[in-house]
Design a protein around this motif. Structure first.
Motif, PDB file in Angstrom:
ATOM      1  N   ALA A 262       0.845  -1.200   0.000  1.00 53.12           N
ATOM      2  CA  ALA A 262       0.000   0.000   0.000  1.00 53.12           C
ATOM      3  C   ALA A 262       0.878   1.245   0.000  1.00 53.12           C
ATOM      4  CB  ALA A 262      -0.933  -0.007   1.214  1.00 53.12           C
ATOM      5  N   LYS A 263       1.897   1.220   0.827  1.00 57.73           N
ATOM      6  CA  LYS A 263       2.835   2.356   0.895  1.00 57.73           C
ATOM      7  C   LYS A 263       3.523   2.544  -0.459  1.00 57.73           C
ATOM      8  CE  LYS A 263       4.605   4.435   4.530  1.00 57.73           C
ATOM      9  NZ  LYS A 263       3.885   5.468   5.290  1.00 57.73           N
ATOM     10  N   THR A 264       3.972   1.455  -1.041  1.00 60.84           N
ATOM     11  CA  THR A 264       4.628   1.512  -2.361  1.00 60.84           C
ATOM     12  C   THR A 264       3.698   2.137  -3.393  1.00 60.84           C
ATOM     13  OG1 THR A 264       5.958  -0.430  -1.873  1.00 60.84           O
ATOM     14  CG2 THR A 264       5.624   0.061  -4.208  1.00 60.84           C
ATOM     15  N   PHE A 265       2.439   1.716  -3.375  1.00 53.68           N
ATOM     16  CA  PHE A 265       1.463   2.254  -4.324  1.00 53.68           C
ATOM     17  C   PHE A 265       1.272   3.751  -4.101  1.00 53.68           C
ATOM     18  CE2 PHE A 265      -2.985   3.274  -5.452  1.00 53.68           C
ATOM     19  CZ  PHE A 265      -2.940   2.977  -6.812  1.00 53.68           C
ATOM     20  N   ALA A 266       1.092   4.152  -2.838  1.00 51.37           N
ATOM     21  CA  ALA A 266       0.860   5.567  -2.539  1.00 51.37           C
ATOM     22  C   ALA A 266       2.052   6.408  -2.984  1.00 51.37           C
ATOM     23  CB  ALA A 266       0.600   5.752  -1.041  1.00 51.37           C
ATOM     24  N   GLU A 267       3.260   5.905  -2.727  1.00 54.06           N
ATOM     25  CA  GLU A 267       4.459   6.653  -3.132  1.00 54.06           C
ATOM     26  C   GLU A 267       4.562   6.720  -4.649  1.00 54.06           C
ATOM     27  OE1 GLU A 267       7.389   4.500  -0.875  1.00 54.06           O
ATOM     28  OE2 GLU A 267       7.047   5.734   0.922  1.00 54.06           O
ATOM     29  N   ALA A 268       4.176   5.628  -5.310  1.00 53.95           N
ATOM     30  CA  ALA A 268       4.297   5.575  -6.769  1.00 53.95           C
ATOM     31  C   ALA A 268       3.308   6.503  -7.469  1.00 53.95           C
ATOM     32  CB  ALA A 268       4.118   4.135  -7.256  1.00 53.95           C
ATOM     33  N   ILE A 269       2.161   6.783  -6.822  1.00 51.03           N
ATOM     34  CA  ILE A 269       1.184   7.660  -7.496  1.00 51.03           C
ATOM     35  C   ILE A 269       1.287   9.122  -7.012  1.00 51.03           C
ATOM     36  CG2 ILE A 269      -0.448   5.762  -7.893  1.00 51.03           C
ATOM     37  CD1 ILE A 269      -2.230   7.001  -5.663  1.00 51.03           C
ATOM     38  N   ALA A 270       2.148   9.352  -6.031  1.00 50.32           N
ATOM     39  CA  ALA A 270       2.185  10.685  -5.399  1.00 50.32           C
ATOM     40  C   ALA A 270       2.574  11.794  -6.360  1.00 50.32           C
ATOM     41  CB  ALA A 270       3.133  10.663  -4.203  1.00 50.32           C
ATOM     42  N   ASP A 271       3.403  11.464  -7.363  1.00 46.64           N
ATOM     43  CA  ASP A 271       3.876  12.508  -8.275  1.00 46.64           C
ATOM     44  C   ASP A 271       3.050  12.616  -9.552  1.00 46.64           C
ATOM     45  OD1 ASP A 271       5.853  13.230  -6.514  1.00 46.64           O
ATOM     46  OD2 ASP A 271       7.286  11.767  -7.339  1.00 46.64           O
ATOM     47  N   ILE A 272       1.998  11.842  -9.662  1.00 42.94           N
ATOM     48  CA  ILE A 272       1.177  11.916 -10.882  1.00 42.94           C
ATOM     49  C   ILE A 272       0.372  13.211 -10.853  1.00 42.94           C
ATOM     50  CG2 ILE A 272      -0.661  10.798 -12.224  1.00 42.94           C
ATOM     51  CD1 ILE A 272       0.174   8.121 -11.006  1.00 42.94           C
ATOM     52  N   PRO A 273       0.444  14.003 -11.927  1.00 45.61           N
ATOM     53  CA  PRO A 273      -0.302  15.264 -11.928  1.00 45.61           C
ATOM     54  C   PRO A 273      -1.804  15.010 -11.780  1.00 45.61           C
ATOM     55  CG  PRO A 273       1.019  15.013 -13.953  1.00 45.61           C
ATOM     56  CD  PRO A 273       1.191  13.769 -13.178  1.00 45.61           C
ATOM     57  N   GLY A 274      -2.452  15.806 -10.919  1.00 44.14           N
ATOM     58  CA  GLY A 274      -3.905  15.654 -10.745  1.00 44.14           C
ATOM     59  C   GLY A 274      -4.285  14.705  -9.630  1.00 44.14           C
ATOM     60  N   ILE A 275      -3.300  14.020  -9.048  1.00 42.95           N
ATOM     61  CA  ILE A 275      -3.601  13.123  -7.915  1.00 42.95           C
ATOM     62  C   ILE A 275      -3.119  13.757  -6.613  1.00 42.95           C
ATOM     63  CG2 ILE A 275      -2.912  10.969  -6.757  1.00 42.95           C
ATOM     64  CD1 ILE A 275      -3.316   9.483  -9.235  1.00 42.95           C
ATOM     65  N   ALA A 276      -3.988  13.754  -5.623  1.00 41.37           N
ATOM     66  CA  ALA A 276      -3.576  14.188  -4.286  1.00 41.37           C
ATOM     67  C   ALA A 276      -3.619  12.972  -3.360  1.00 41.37           C
ATOM     68  CB  ALA A 276      -4.511  15.274  -3.766  1.00 41.37           C
ATOM     69  N   VAL A 277      -2.478  12.657  -2.782  1.00 36.96           N
ATOM     70  CA  VAL A 277      -2.388  11.500  -1.883  1.00 36.96           C
ATOM     71  C   VAL A 277      -1.334  11.821  -0.838  1.00 36.96           C
ATOM     72  CG1 VAL A 277      -0.623  10.309  -3.287  1.00 36.96           C
ATOM     73  CG2 VAL A 277      -2.155   8.956  -1.851  1.00 36.96           C
ATOM     74  N   HIS A 278      -1.485  11.235   0.345  1.00 39.30           N
ATOM     75  CA  HIS A 278      -0.506  11.471   1.414  1.00 39.30           C
ATOM     76  C   HIS A 278       0.105  10.140   1.830  1.00 39.30           C
ATOM     77  CE1 HIS A 278      -1.936  15.584   1.788  1.00 39.30           C
ATOM     78  NE2 HIS A 278      -3.171  15.103   1.771  1.00 39.30           N
ATOM     79  N   PRO A 279       1.199   9.750   1.173  1.00 34.04           N
ATOM     80  CA  PRO A 279       1.800   8.441   1.494  1.00 34.04           C
ATOM     81  C   PRO A 279       2.152   8.305   2.976  1.00 34.04           C
ATOM     82  CG  PRO A 279       2.839   9.396  -0.458  1.00 34.04           C
ATOM     83  CD  PRO A 279       1.950  10.456   0.110  1.00 34.04           C
ATOM     84  N   GLU A 280       2.482   9.430   3.616  1.00 32.36           N
ATOM     85  CA  GLU A 280       2.870   9.346   5.035  1.00 32.36           C
ATOM     86  C   GLU A 280       1.676   8.967   5.911  1.00 32.36           C
ATOM     87  OE1 GLU A 280       2.668  12.006   3.172  1.00 32.36           O
ATOM     88  OE2 GLU A 280       1.636  13.632   4.249  1.00 32.36           O
ATOM     89  N   ASP A 281       0.453   9.161   5.413  1.00 32.11           N
ATOM     90  CA  ASP A 281      -0.744   8.781   6.172  1.00 32.11           C
ATOM     91  C   ASP A 281      -1.132   7.311   5.967  1.00 32.11           C
ATOM     92  OD1 ASP A 281      -0.958  11.298   7.184  1.00 32.11           O
ATOM     93  OD2 ASP A 281      -2.594  11.938   5.866  1.00 32.11           O
ATOM     94  N   VAL A 282      -0.471   6.639   5.043  1.00 35.83           N
ATOM     95  CA  VAL A 282      -0.829   5.239   4.771  1.00 35.83           C
ATOM     96  C   VAL A 282      -0.166   4.356   5.825  1.00 35.83           C
ATOM     97  CG1 VAL A 282      -0.695   3.345   3.110  1.00 35.83           C
ATOM     98  CG2 VAL A 282      -1.128   5.689   2.310  1.00 35.83           C
ATOM     99  N   GLU A 283      -0.965   3.958   6.808  1.00 32.29           N
ATOM    100  CA  GLU A 283      -0.418   3.163   7.918  1.00 32.29           C
ATOM    101  C   GLU A 283      -0.657   1.676   7.718  1.00 32.29           C
ATOM    102  OE1 GLU A 283      -1.395   4.622  11.945  1.00 32.29           O
ATOM    103  OE2 GLU A 283      -2.359   6.305  10.943  1.00 32.29           O
ATOM    104  N   THR A 284      -1.699   1.353   6.945  1.00 37.52           N
ATOM    105  CA  THR A 284      -2.045  -0.075   6.803  1.00 37.52           C
ATOM    106  C   THR A 284      -2.238  -0.419   5.325  1.00 37.52           C
ATOM    107  OG1 THR A 284      -4.383   0.420   7.317  1.00 37.52           O
ATOM    108  CG2 THR A 284      -2.964  -0.248   9.154  1.00 37.52           C
ATOM    109  N   ASN A 285      -3.375  -0.998   4.949  1.00 37.06           N
ATOM    110  CA  ASN A 285      -3.521  -1.522   3.582  1.00 37.06           C
ATOM    111  C   ASN A 285      -4.492  -0.714   2.723  1.00 37.06           C
ATOM    112  OD1 ASN A 285      -5.798  -2.382   5.091  1.00 37.06           O
ATOM    113  ND2 ASN A 285      -6.133  -4.096   3.680  1.00 37.06           N
ATOM    114  N   LEU A 286      -4.907   0.454   3.202  1.00 37.56           N
ATOM    115  CA  LEU A 286      -5.896   1.245   2.460  1.00 37.56           C
ATOM    116  C   LEU A 286      -5.254   2.536   1.961  1.00 37.56           C
ATOM    117  CD1 LEU A 286      -8.847   0.963   5.054  1.00 37.56           C
ATOM    118  CD2 LEU A 286      -8.299  -0.616   3.210  1.00 37.56           C
ATOM    119  N   VAL A 287      -5.411   2.796   0.667  1.00 37.20           N
ATOM    120  CA  VAL A 287      -4.865   4.032   0.091  1.00 37.20           C
ATOM    121  C   VAL A 287      -6.009   4.829  -0.525  1.00 37.20           C
ATOM    122  CG1 VAL A 287      -3.232   5.044  -1.552  1.00 37.20           C
ATOM    123  CG2 VAL A 287      -2.709   2.828  -0.486  1.00 37.20           C
TER     124      VAL A 287
END
Ligand SMILES: *Cc1c(COP(=O)(O)O)cnc(C)c1O
Length: 347
Positions: A262-287
């Motif tokens: 889940a963390k890997t996914f959040a980090e991988a999409i963090a730089d995609i334009p138009g997506i807002a995500v906070h990888p540091e908030d991903v503590e478990t399996n939900l993104v």
């Protein structure tokens, strides 16, 4: 429709593994309704022991665990307090109103968590005019708020306020073991703060059916009668209980992989334009990620992913949720992130 290859819709989408099916095929069974099924008995003993409570009851679903717990703890007109994003408010078909005839009182928390002061404020003074504040329900992890883990100190503070005001503490532990793995704190430590709680066998643990409700002996005896009334008592349920035992014995430690993915996914999409995500908030399996600024709707994005054999779930007007689980690999989440990147760059 192209074949669904990477299903990030929910951790409920797992299929029983060959080894789990083998355990099911070999299960000892009996009449569960008459308390004669050895596999169900074993599952209940194992769960009660892991959670440090007196007794346990095997039920068809987590939703039924919540409904029955409320039915035992509350009388008509009582108020159940929970965070606004809680499953109980949003996904139980109004069950508490129908079955317990209870009122629900939401607290606006932060990432699914609320403070002791917020609970204190939500509890009503006893009077003939107000509904009786009777129960506080805590979701561990907080699902729709991001899979957030309630820290032990906060659990202790909040439940101390509940106790001081005579409220029952109840935990919706649909993903309790995700919290256990993420925090390194054993299940019974989470459980000790509350009077009743339950675990789902069908989320990250990967079993096909069932949840287990635990509490003291008297609570479980009353819960058993509600199970009978609601038609949840079963017969040779050992076939499915065996899957639950297998899950508890084999599938807890591996939740760490889901969290890493889940963390890997959040980090991988963090730089995609138009997506807002906070990888540091991903503590478990939900993104959770917001696509408001992408110029595309969640329906469009969902449909384009689906063409590539990838599925995520809607989680609000402009928000999507991706869930990792045992049927999803690190390569899968990297592929899903690459697909999202192509879709949002219009390539
Ligand atoms: C899934 C879920 C439930 C309900 O469990 P079912 O087994 O699907 O009925 C309750 N609470 C939370 C937080 C959940 O994620």
């Amino acid at each position: 429709m192209s074949e669904l290859r990477i299903d990030l819709f929910s951790d409920t989408k797992t299929r029983p593994s060959p080894a789990m099916r083998q355990a099911m095929a070999e299960a000892q069974v009996g009449d569960e309704q008459a308390d004669e099924d050895p596999s169900v008995t074993r599952l209940c003993e194992l769960t009660a022991e892991m959670l440090g409570k007196d007794a346990a009851l095997f039920l068809p679903s987590g939703t039924m665990c919540n409904e029955i717990a409320y039915a035992v703890h509350c009388r008509a007109g009582d108020e159940i307090i929970a965070e606004r994003s809680a499953h109980t408010f949003n996904f139980e078909g109004g069950g508490p109103a129908v079955i317990s005839r209870a009122m629900l009182r939401p607290i606006d928390g932060k990432r699914g968590l609320f403070t002791a002061a917020q609970l204190e404020e939500a509890i009503r003074p006893r009077s003939q005019y107000a509904p009786r504040s009777q129960l506080v329900s805590i979701e561990q992890t907080a699902n729709m708020a991001g899979g957030t883990v309630w820290p032990q100190a906060l659990l202790a503070e909040v439940t101390a306020v509940a106790r001081r005001h005579g409220l029952i503490g109840h935990m919706d532990g649909a993903r309790l073991f995700n919290a256990v793995i993420a925090s390194g704190v054993p299940a019974h430590e989470h459980a000790k703060h509350v009077d009743s709680l339950w675990i789902d066998l069908t989320k990250g643990l990967g079993a096909p059916v069932g949840a287990v409700l635990v509490g003291d002996t008297e609570f479980i005896a009353e819960a058993r009668q509600w199970k009978q009334m609601l038609g949840g008592a079963m017969r040779q349920a050992g076939v499915i209980a065996a899957a639950g035992i297998y899950a508890l014995e084999h599938n807890i430690e591996r939740l760490a992989e889901d969290h890493a993915n889940a963390k890997t996914f959040a980090e991988a999409i963090a730089d995609i334009p138009g997506i807002a995500v906070h990888p540091e908030d991903v503590e478990t399996n939900l993104v959770f990620f917001d696509v408001a600024r992408s110029g595309q709707s969640i329906e469009e994005i969902g449909a384009k992913l689906r063409v590539e054999g990838i599925r995520v779930s809607p989680a609000g007007a402009t928000r999507l949720r991706a869930v990792t689980h045992m049927d999803v690999t690190r390569d899968d989440v990297l592929e899903a992130a690459a697909a999202l990147d192509r879709i949002l760059r219009g390539g």
